[in-house]
Write a protein that holds these residues in place. Structure first.
Motif, PDB file in Angstrom:
ATOM      1  N   ALA A 226       0.748  -1.292   0.024  1.00 13.75           N
ATOM      2  CA  ALA A 226       0.421  -0.017  -0.390  1.00 13.75           C
ATOM      3  C   ALA A 226       0.823   1.670  -0.070  1.00 13.75           C
ATOM      4  O   ALA A 226       0.690   2.494   0.783  1.00 13.75           O
ATOM      5  CB  ALA A 226      -1.313   0.155   1.250  1.00 13.75           C
ATOM      6  N   ILE A 227       2.296   0.886  -0.344  1.00 12.17           N
ATOM      7  CA  ILE A 227       2.925   2.336  -0.502  1.00 12.17           C
ATOM      8  C   ILE A 227       2.691   2.958  -2.102  1.00 12.17           C
ATOM      9  O   ILE A 227       2.836   2.471  -3.324  1.00 12.17           O
ATOM     10  CB  ILE A 227       4.136   2.024  -0.546  1.00 12.17           C
ATOM     11  CG1 ILE A 227       4.494   1.884   1.316  1.00 12.17           C
ATOM     12  CG2 ILE A 227       4.691   3.366  -0.704  1.00 12.17           C
ATOM     13  CD1 ILE A 227       5.760   0.897   1.181  1.00 12.17           C
ATOM     14  N   PRO A 228       2.142   3.824  -2.394  1.00 11.92           N
ATOM     15  CA  PRO A 228       1.999   4.767  -4.365  1.00 11.92           C
ATOM     16  C   PRO A 228       3.736   4.714  -4.590  1.00 11.92           C
ATOM     17  O   PRO A 228       4.939   5.364  -3.928  1.00 11.92           O
ATOM     18  CB  PRO A 228       1.249   5.838  -3.498  1.00 11.92           C
ATOM     19  CG  PRO A 228       0.725   5.678  -2.223  1.00 11.92           C
ATOM     20  CD  PRO A 228       1.812   4.700  -1.408  1.00 11.92           C
ATOM     21  N   ALA A 229       3.113   4.666  -6.013  1.00 12.34           N
ATOM     22  CA  ALA A 229       4.494   4.077  -6.611  1.00 12.34           C
ATOM     23  C   ALA A 229       3.955   4.986  -7.795  1.00 12.34           C
ATOM     24  O   ALA A 229       3.230   4.364  -8.351  1.00 12.34           O
ATOM     25  CB  ALA A 229       4.900   3.110  -6.645  1.00 12.34           C
ATOM     26  N   GLN A 230       5.414   5.668  -8.673  1.00 11.92           N
ATOM     27  CA  GLN A 230       4.801   6.077 -10.010  1.00 11.92           C
ATOM     28  C   GLN A 230       6.491   5.235 -10.256  1.00 11.92           C
ATOM     29  O   GLN A 230       7.559   5.396 -10.418  1.00 11.92           O
ATOM     30  CB  GLN A 230       4.858   7.353  -9.962  1.00 11.92           C
ATOM     31  CG  GLN A 230       3.616   8.014  -9.306  1.00 11.92           C
ATOM     32  CD  GLN A 230       3.844   9.407  -8.814  1.00 11.92           C
ATOM     33  OE1 GLN A 230       4.564   9.830  -9.425  1.00 11.92           O
ATOM     34  NE2 GLN A 230       2.946  10.301  -8.669  1.00 11.92           N
ATOM     35  N   VAL A 231       6.131   4.979 -11.704  1.00  9.86           N
ATOM     36  CA  VAL A 231       6.635   4.884 -13.214  1.00  9.86           C
ATOM     37  C   VAL A 231       7.254   6.128 -13.527  1.00  9.86           C
ATOM     38  O   VAL A 231       6.830   6.359 -14.644  1.00  9.86           O
ATOM     39  CB  VAL A 231       6.940   4.373 -14.208  1.00  9.86           C
ATOM     40  CG1 VAL A 231       8.228   3.299 -15.176  1.00  9.86           C
ATOM     41  CG2 VAL A 231       7.215   2.266 -13.183  1.00  9.86           C
ATOM     42  N   ARG A 232       8.827   6.606 -13.487  1.00  9.56           N
ATOM     43  CA  ARG A 232       9.173   8.146 -14.170  1.00  9.56           C
ATOM     44  C   ARG A 232       9.916   8.196 -15.204  1.00  9.56           C
ATOM     45  O   ARG A 232      11.203   7.597 -14.691  1.00  9.56           O
ATOM     46  CB  ARG A 232       8.827   8.909 -13.277  1.00  9.56           C
ATOM     47  CG  ARG A 232       7.759   9.741 -12.120  1.00  9.56           C
ATOM     48  CD  ARG A 232       6.651   9.997 -12.583  1.00  9.56           C
ATOM     49  NE  ARG A 232       6.815  11.072 -13.263  1.00  9.56           N
ATOM     50  CZ  ARG A 232       6.415  11.971 -12.984  1.00  9.56           C
ATOM     51  NH1 ARG A 232       5.973  12.124 -11.664  1.00  9.56           N
ATOM     52  NH2 ARG A 232       6.529  13.484 -13.292  1.00  9.56           N
ATOM     53  N   THR A 233       9.612   8.483 -16.234  1.00 10.65           N
ATOM     54  CA  THR A 233      10.677   9.326 -17.443  1.00 10.65           C
ATOM     55  C   THR A 233      11.471   9.849 -17.127  1.00 10.65           C
ATOM     56  O   THR A 233      11.630  10.932 -16.363  1.00 10.65           O
ATOM     57  CB  THR A 233      10.357   8.881 -18.601  1.00 10.65           C
ATOM     58  OG1 THR A 233       9.563   8.349 -19.031  1.00 10.65           O
ATOM     59  CG2 THR A 233      11.061   9.256 -19.840  1.00 10.65           C
TER      60      THR A 233
END
Length: 215
Positions: free
Chosen positions: A32-39
């Motif tokens: 439940a840890i928000p994560a984003q893939v970012r260029t």
């Protein structure tokens, strides 16, 4: 760090940034840890001789099912950047310090992430410039990552399972409640007294409460 070790054991290719980022995305989701893939565009500067080299770019593209660019994971609530495959770049690899895990430095925010994160490692200064979230969304809307969605989720669940197993074996019971993430602490408590089983493929060990899926 666990993923980096596992990749070395499996002789995984160094240029696997998107695969590892997508796997981490699903692993963090289990906690439940928000994560984003970012260029990102990464500039590596040698502070001793002032030379620099740039890896990735802010407008990545696909060519022959390969990405011309570099990706990292951004954790918005923890305000940390994770670059599992930083050592694919020789300037960083020579220091042999593993993946880059860095907090932001109070930079200006845009699209929920700092525009730039600077990390010092030895005589190197690593400057990560994050592309807008929309740029990464376009990158991920490609047949290759879409086709790998189920595999990314399976690997992410397995990574999370392995991390829980490590915490169970290394943390005494009285320290579990000190884990800052409630879901992680709950999972550790849930599997503490359960048996583990070893899969037939690549010998990975997973707690039965989280997953029976092979790597």
């Amino acid at each position: 760090m666990f993923m980096d070790v596992a990749a070395a054991e499996r002789l995984a290719p160094a240029e696997r940034c998107l695969d590892d980022c997508m796997t981490l995305l699903h692993a963090y989701a289990q906690f439940a840890i928000p994560a984003q893939v970012r260029t990102t565009e990464l500039v590596v500067t040698n502070t001793a001789n002032k030379s620099s080299v740039t890896h990735g770019n802010l407008i990545p593209r696909w060519e022959d099912n390969m990405i011309h660019g570099h990706t990292v994971v951004w954790l918005p609530t923890l305000r940390h950047l994770v670059d599992v495959t930083a050592e694919q770049f020789s300037e960083i690899a020579v220091l042999d310090e593993g993946p880059v895990i860095a907090g932001d430095t109070g930079a200006h925010y845009k699209d929920g992430a700092p525009e730039r994160i600077v990390v010092k490692r030895g005589n190197l200064r690593l400057t990560y410039t994050l592309a807008p979230a929309q740029t990464t969304a376009v990158l991920l809307d490609h047949p290759v990552p879409r086709a790998g969605a189920a595999s990314y989720r399976r690997r992410g669940v397995n990574v999370a399972s392995a991390v829980v197993s490590i915490l169970v074996s290394s943390l005494p019971e009285e320290r579990v409640q000190l884990i800052p993430h409630k879901r992680v602490a709950a999972l550790v408590e849930a599997v503490r007294d359960l048996p583990e089983h070893e899969t037939l493929k690549r010998g990975s060990v997973q707690p039965t409460a989280l997953s029976h899926i092979r790597w």
